[in-house]
Design an enzyme around this catalytic site. Structure first.
Site, mmCIF file in Angstrom:
data_model
loop_
_atom_site.group_PDB
_atom_site.id
_atom_site.type_symbol
_atom_site.label_atom_id
_atom_site.label_comp_id
_atom_site.label_asym_id
_atom_site.label_seq_id
_atom_site.Cartn_x
_atom_site.Cartn_y
_atom_site.Cartn_z
ATOM 1 N N THR A 33 32.005 37.044 41.011
ATOM 2 C CA THR A 33 31.922 36.009 39.925
ATOM 3 C C THR A 33 30.847 35.136 39.563
ATOM 4 O OG1 THR A 33 34.523 35.871 40.009
ATOM 5 C CG2 THR A 33 33.247 34.040 38.891
ATOM 6 N N GLY A 71 42.734 36.292 38.196
ATOM 7 C CA GLY A 71 42.070 35.436 39.384
ATOM 8 C C GLY A 71 41.848 34.090 39.381
#
Ligand code: SD4
Length: 291
Positions: free
Chosen positions: A150, A180
Protein backbone atom coordinates in the site's frame (compact mmCIF):
# COMPACT_ATOMS: atom_id res chain seq x y z
CA UNK A 1 9.37 23.06 8.71
CA UNK A 2 7.70 20.90 6.10
CA UNK A 3 8.04 17.17 5.55
CA UNK A 4 6.72 14.05 3.87
CA UNK A 5 7.16 10.38 4.62
CA UNK A 6 5.83 7.53 2.52
CA UNK A 7 5.70 3.75 2.47
CA UNK A 8 7.69 1.95 -0.25
CA UNK A 9 10.06 3.05 -2.93
CA UNK A 10 7.23 3.43 -5.43
CA UNK A 11 6.31 6.72 -3.71
CA UNK A 12 9.58 8.42 -4.69
CA UNK A 13 8.38 10.11 -7.86
CA UNK A 14 5.12 11.33 -6.29
CA UNK A 15 6.90 12.57 -3.17
CA UNK A 16 9.55 14.31 -5.26
CA UNK A 17 6.94 16.21 -7.23
CA UNK A 18 4.68 16.98 -4.27
CA UNK A 19 7.54 18.10 -2.05
CA UNK A 20 8.35 20.85 -4.56
CA UNK A 21 4.87 22.30 -4.13
CA UNK A 22 4.84 21.66 -0.39
CA UNK A 23 7.97 23.70 0.15
CA UNK A 24 6.51 26.46 -2.04
CA UNK A 25 3.53 26.71 0.29
CA UNK A 26 1.01 24.08 -0.89
CA UNK A 27 -1.17 22.44 1.77
CA UNK A 28 -0.36 19.06 3.26
CA UNK A 29 -3.75 17.84 2.03
CA UNK A 30 -3.10 18.77 -1.58
CA UNK A 31 0.44 17.38 -1.41
CA UNK A 32 -0.39 13.93 -0.08
CA UNK A 33 -3.29 13.49 -2.50
CA UNK A 34 -1.25 14.50 -5.53
CA UNK A 35 1.66 12.29 -4.46
CA UNK A 36 -0.61 9.26 -3.99
CA UNK A 37 -2.42 9.99 -7.28
CA UNK A 38 0.93 9.91 -9.05
CA UNK A 39 1.53 6.38 -7.74
CA UNK A 40 -2.02 5.36 -8.69
CA UNK A 41 -1.50 6.51 -12.27
CA UNK A 42 1.71 4.61 -12.85
CA UNK A 43 0.71 1.36 -14.61
CA UNK A 44 3.68 -0.75 -13.46
CA UNK A 45 3.00 -0.55 -9.72
CA UNK A 46 1.10 -3.77 -9.23
CA UNK A 47 -0.55 -2.99 -5.96
CA UNK A 48 -1.93 0.53 -6.32
CA UNK A 49 -4.47 2.10 -8.67
CA UNK A 50 -4.17 1.61 -12.42
CA UNK A 51 -2.31 -1.64 -13.02
CA UNK A 52 -3.19 -3.01 -9.56
CA UNK A 53 -3.57 -6.77 -9.26
CA UNK A 54 -7.04 -8.29 -9.22
CA UNK A 55 -9.20 -10.26 -6.84
CA UNK A 56 -9.58 -14.03 -7.21
CA UNK A 57 -12.40 -13.24 -9.66
CA UNK A 58 -10.05 -11.24 -11.85
CA UNK A 59 -11.49 -7.81 -11.02
CA UNK A 60 -9.49 -4.87 -9.66
CA UNK A 61 -11.09 -3.59 -6.43
CA UNK A 62 -9.36 -0.54 -4.99
CA UNK A 63 -9.24 0.85 -1.44
CA UNK A 64 -8.11 4.38 -0.55
CA UNK A 65 -8.42 6.95 2.21
CA UNK A 66 -7.64 10.54 3.09
CA UNK A 67 -7.57 12.30 6.47
CA UNK A 68 -7.15 15.98 7.28
CA UNK A 69 -5.33 16.39 10.59
CA UNK A 70 -6.71 19.87 11.29
CA UNK A 71 -10.40 18.96 11.25
CA UNK A 72 -10.02 15.17 11.69
CA UNK A 73 -12.30 14.88 8.64
CA UNK A 74 -11.69 11.72 6.68
CA UNK A 75 -13.07 9.93 3.66
CA UNK A 76 -12.51 6.43 2.36
CA UNK A 77 -13.51 4.13 -0.46
CA UNK A 78 -13.41 0.36 -0.49
CA UNK A 79 -13.74 -2.14 -3.32
CA UNK A 80 -14.02 0.66 -5.84
CA UNK A 81 -14.10 -0.65 -9.41
CA UNK A 82 -12.96 1.21 -12.52
CA UNK A 83 -12.64 4.77 -11.27
CA UNK A 84 -9.38 6.63 -11.83
CA UNK A 85 -7.66 7.93 -8.68
CA UNK A 86 -9.53 6.41 -5.73
CA UNK A 87 -7.56 8.73 -3.41
CA UNK A 88 -9.25 11.76 -4.97
CA UNK A 89 -12.65 10.17 -4.39
CA UNK A 90 -11.64 9.59 -0.75
CA UNK A 91 -10.59 13.23 -0.38
CA UNK A 92 -13.89 14.40 -1.89
CA UNK A 93 -15.76 12.13 0.55
CA UNK A 94 -13.88 13.69 3.47
CA UNK A 95 -15.81 16.90 2.79
CA UNK A 96 -19.13 15.13 3.38
CA UNK A 97 -20.64 15.41 6.84
CA UNK A 98 -22.20 11.96 6.55
CA UNK A 99 -21.62 9.01 4.24
CA UNK A 100 -17.89 9.69 4.09
CA UNK A 101 -16.98 6.00 3.75
CA UNK A 102 -18.42 4.26 0.70
CA UNK A 103 -17.77 0.80 -0.69
CA UNK A 104 -18.51 -1.21 -3.80
CA UNK A 105 -21.26 -0.22 -6.22
CA UNK A 106 -22.34 2.72 -4.05
CA UNK A 107 -18.84 4.16 -4.05
CA UNK A 108 -18.64 3.87 -7.81
CA UNK A 109 -22.06 5.45 -8.34
CA UNK A 110 -21.16 8.37 -6.10
CA UNK A 111 -17.80 8.89 -7.78
CA UNK A 112 -19.44 8.95 -11.22
CA UNK A 113 -22.09 11.39 -9.97
CA UNK A 114 -19.29 13.71 -8.85
CA UNK A 115 -17.60 13.63 -12.22
CA UNK A 116 -14.76 11.23 -11.46
CA UNK A 117 -13.51 9.47 -14.57
CA UNK A 118 -14.70 5.99 -15.49
CA UNK A 119 -11.49 4.12 -16.31
CA UNK A 120 -10.71 0.45 -16.80
CA UNK A 121 -8.14 -0.17 -14.09
CA UNK A 122 -7.22 -3.74 -15.09
CA UNK A 123 -4.21 -3.68 -17.40
CA UNK A 124 -2.99 -6.34 -19.77
CA UNK A 125 0.09 -6.73 -17.58
CA UNK A 126 -2.00 -7.32 -14.44
CA UNK A 127 -4.14 -9.83 -16.34
CA UNK A 128 -1.02 -11.77 -17.34
CA UNK A 129 0.16 -11.74 -13.76
CA UNK A 130 -3.21 -13.01 -12.59
CA UNK A 131 -3.26 -15.87 -15.10
CA UNK A 132 0.29 -16.85 -14.15
CA UNK A 133 -0.58 -16.85 -10.46
CA UNK A 134 -3.70 -18.93 -11.10
CA UNK A 135 -1.53 -21.56 -12.80
CA UNK A 136 1.20 -21.43 -10.16
CA UNK A 137 -1.28 -21.66 -7.33
CA UNK A 138 -2.56 -24.90 -8.75
CA UNK A 139 0.84 -26.29 -9.75
CA UNK A 140 3.00 -25.20 -6.81
CA UNK A 141 0.43 -24.68 -4.07
CA UNK A 142 1.41 -21.02 -3.61
CA UNK A 143 -0.37 -18.86 -1.12
CA UNK A 144 -2.57 -16.64 -3.26
CA UNK A 145 -2.04 -13.74 -0.87
CA UNK A 146 1.63 -13.07 -1.51
CA UNK A 147 2.34 -9.84 -3.33
CA UNK A 148 0.82 -6.59 -2.12
CA UNK A 149 1.88 -3.13 -0.99
CA UNK A 150 0.00 0.00 0.00
CA UNK A 151 1.20 3.49 -0.64
CA UNK A 152 0.64 5.63 2.45
CA UNK A 153 1.90 9.21 2.54
CA UNK A 154 2.01 11.70 5.40
CA UNK A 155 2.57 15.42 4.82
CA UNK A 156 3.35 18.33 7.14
CA UNK A 157 3.04 21.77 5.56
CA UNK A 158 4.63 25.14 6.30
CA UNK A 159 1.57 26.18 8.30
CA UNK A 160 1.76 23.18 10.65
CA UNK A 161 -1.14 21.25 9.11
CA UNK A 162 -0.83 17.52 8.55
CA UNK A 163 -2.66 15.07 6.29
CA UNK A 164 -2.37 11.42 5.34
CA UNK A 165 -3.56 9.43 2.33
CA UNK A 166 -3.48 5.75 1.40
CA UNK A 167 -4.22 3.71 -1.73
CA UNK A 168 -4.00 0.02 -2.58
CA UNK A 169 -5.47 -2.80 -4.60
CA UNK A 170 -5.14 -4.83 -1.38
CA UNK A 171 -4.01 -8.42 -1.23
CA UNK A 172 -3.51 -10.06 -4.59
CA UNK A 173 -6.16 -12.73 -5.12
CA UNK A 174 -8.24 -11.38 -2.26
CA UNK A 175 -11.85 -12.47 -2.09
CA UNK A 176 -14.34 -10.21 -3.82
CA UNK A 177 -15.56 -7.61 -1.31
CA UNK A 178 -12.59 -8.11 1.03
CA UNK A 179 -11.56 -4.89 2.77
CA UNK A 180 -8.09 -4.37 4.20
CA UNK A 181 -6.80 -1.82 6.70
CA UNK A 182 -5.93 0.89 4.19
CA UNK A 183 -9.40 2.50 4.06
CA UNK A 184 -10.07 1.80 7.77
CA UNK A 185 -9.42 4.81 10.00
CA UNK A 186 -7.14 4.10 12.93
CA UNK A 187 -5.75 0.95 11.30
CA UNK A 188 -4.32 1.94 7.92
CA UNK A 189 -3.98 5.63 8.72
CA UNK A 190 -4.58 8.32 11.32
CA UNK A 191 -3.69 11.99 11.45
CA UNK A 192 -4.04 14.76 14.03
CA UNK A 193 -2.14 17.98 13.26
CA UNK A 194 -1.75 18.66 16.98
CA UNK A 195 0.14 15.38 17.48
CA UNK A 196 1.24 13.62 14.30
CA UNK A 197 0.22 10.94 11.83
CA UNK A 198 0.85 7.30 11.00
CA UNK A 199 0.14 4.92 8.14
CA UNK A 200 0.60 1.18 7.75
CA UNK A 201 1.25 -1.42 5.09
CA UNK A 202 1.24 -5.20 5.29
CA UNK A 203 -1.42 -7.78 6.02
CA UNK A 204 -4.55 -5.78 6.73
CA UNK A 205 -6.19 -8.54 8.74
CA UNK A 206 -3.30 -8.31 11.25
CA UNK A 207 -2.76 -4.53 11.16
CA UNK A 208 -6.43 -4.06 12.03
CA UNK A 209 -6.05 -6.25 15.14
CA UNK A 210 -3.81 -3.58 16.65
CA UNK A 211 -5.66 -0.44 15.44
CA UNK A 212 -2.10 0.25 14.41
CA UNK A 213 -2.05 3.82 13.14
CA UNK A 214 -4.21 5.24 15.90
CA UNK A 215 -2.12 3.47 18.51
CA UNK A 216 1.08 5.04 17.14
CA UNK A 217 -0.44 8.53 17.20
CA UNK A 218 -1.73 7.94 20.75
CA UNK A 219 1.74 6.94 21.93
CA UNK A 220 3.27 10.04 20.34
CA UNK A 221 0.67 12.08 22.20
CA UNK A 222 1.77 10.45 25.43
CA UNK A 223 5.33 11.58 24.82
CA UNK A 224 7.02 8.86 22.81
CA UNK A 225 9.23 9.86 19.91
CA UNK A 226 7.91 8.71 16.52
CA UNK A 227 10.54 5.96 16.43
CA UNK A 228 9.63 4.69 19.90
CA UNK A 229 5.93 4.76 19.03
CA UNK A 230 6.45 2.92 15.72
CA UNK A 231 8.73 0.23 17.18
CA UNK A 232 6.69 -0.39 20.29
CA UNK A 233 3.44 -0.76 18.36
CA UNK A 234 4.88 -3.08 15.70
CA UNK A 235 6.85 -5.27 18.12
CA UNK A 236 4.06 -5.54 20.68
CA UNK A 237 1.53 -6.43 18.01
CA UNK A 238 3.88 -8.99 16.51
CA UNK A 239 4.55 -10.58 19.91
CA UNK A 240 0.88 -10.55 20.85
CA UNK A 241 -0.24 -12.15 17.60
CA UNK A 242 2.44 -14.83 17.69
CA UNK A 243 1.59 -15.65 21.32
CA UNK A 244 -2.17 -15.66 20.92
CA UNK A 245 -2.94 -16.23 17.25
CA UNK A 246 0.04 -18.44 16.44
CA UNK A 247 1.41 -16.35 13.58
CA UNK A 248 1.72 -12.87 12.18
CA UNK A 249 1.76 -11.35 8.71
CA UNK A 250 3.84 -8.47 7.38
CA UNK A 251 3.58 -5.28 9.45
CA UNK A 252 5.30 -2.04 8.41
CA UNK A 253 4.58 1.51 9.49
CA UNK A 254 5.78 5.06 8.98
CA UNK A 255 4.87 8.01 11.18
CA UNK A 256 5.70 11.66 11.74
CA UNK A 257 5.05 14.06 14.58
CA UNK A 258 4.04 17.71 14.29
CA UNK A 259 7.68 18.77 14.53
CA UNK A 260 8.46 16.75 11.38
CA UNK A 261 10.44 14.04 13.20
CA UNK A 262 9.73 10.62 11.74
CA UNK A 263 9.69 6.99 12.77
CA UNK A 264 9.63 3.70 10.82
CA UNK A 265 9.27 0.11 11.92
CA UNK A 266 8.81 -3.23 10.21
CA UNK A 267 8.74 -6.95 10.90
CA UNK A 268 9.85 -7.86 7.38
CA UNK A 269 13.44 -8.25 6.30
CA UNK A 270 13.67 -4.93 4.48
CA UNK A 271 11.05 -2.27 4.07
CA UNK A 272 11.67 0.71 1.79
CA UNK A 273 10.30 4.15 2.57
CA UNK A 274 10.74 7.68 1.27
CA UNK A 275 11.45 10.86 3.25
CA UNK A 276 11.62 14.46 2.07
CA UNK A 277 11.89 17.53 4.25
CA UNK A 278 13.30 21.00 4.62
CA UNK A 279 16.55 19.36 5.70
CA UNK A 280 16.84 16.56 3.16
CA UNK A 281 15.95 15.99 -0.49
CA UNK A 282 13.58 13.11 -1.35
CA UNK A 283 15.46 9.93 -0.46
CA UNK A 284 14.67 6.21 -0.37
CA UNK A 285 15.75 4.40 2.81
CA UNK A 286 15.60 0.78 3.85
CA UNK A 287 14.41 -0.24 7.30
CA UNK A 288 15.24 -3.68 8.64
CA UNK A 289 13.39 -5.85 11.09
CA UNK A 290 14.67 -5.92 14.65
CA UNK A 291 17.56 -8.27 15.33
C1 SD4 B 1 -4.28 -4.67 2.70
N1 SD4 B 1 -2.59 -3.47 3.90
O1 SD4 B 1 -5.17 -4.56 1.88
C2 SD4 B 1 -3.10 -3.77 2.59
C3 SD4 B 1 -2.10 -4.37 1.68
C4 SD4 B 1 -0.70 -3.93 1.90
O2 SD4 B 1 1.57 -4.38 1.89
O3 SD4 B 1 -0.39 -2.90 2.39
N2 SD4 B 1 0.27 -4.69 1.62
O4 SD4 B 1 -4.30 -5.50 3.62
Amino acid sequence: MWGMIATWRMALEGVTQASETLKAGASAAQSVVSAVAEVEDFPFYKSVGYGGLPTENGEVELDAAFMDGDTLAFGAVGNLVDIANPVKVAQALSRERFNSVLVGAGAREWALSQGFADKTMLTERATQHYRKRCRETIDKGLSPYDGHDTVGIIGLDLYGSMSVATSTSGLFMKRRGRLGDSPVIGSGFYCDSQIGAATATGVGEDLMKGCTSYEIVRRMQQGMTPQQAADSVVFELEDRLIARFGRVGDLSVVCMNRQGEFGVSTNIKTFSFVVASAIQPPTVYLAERRA
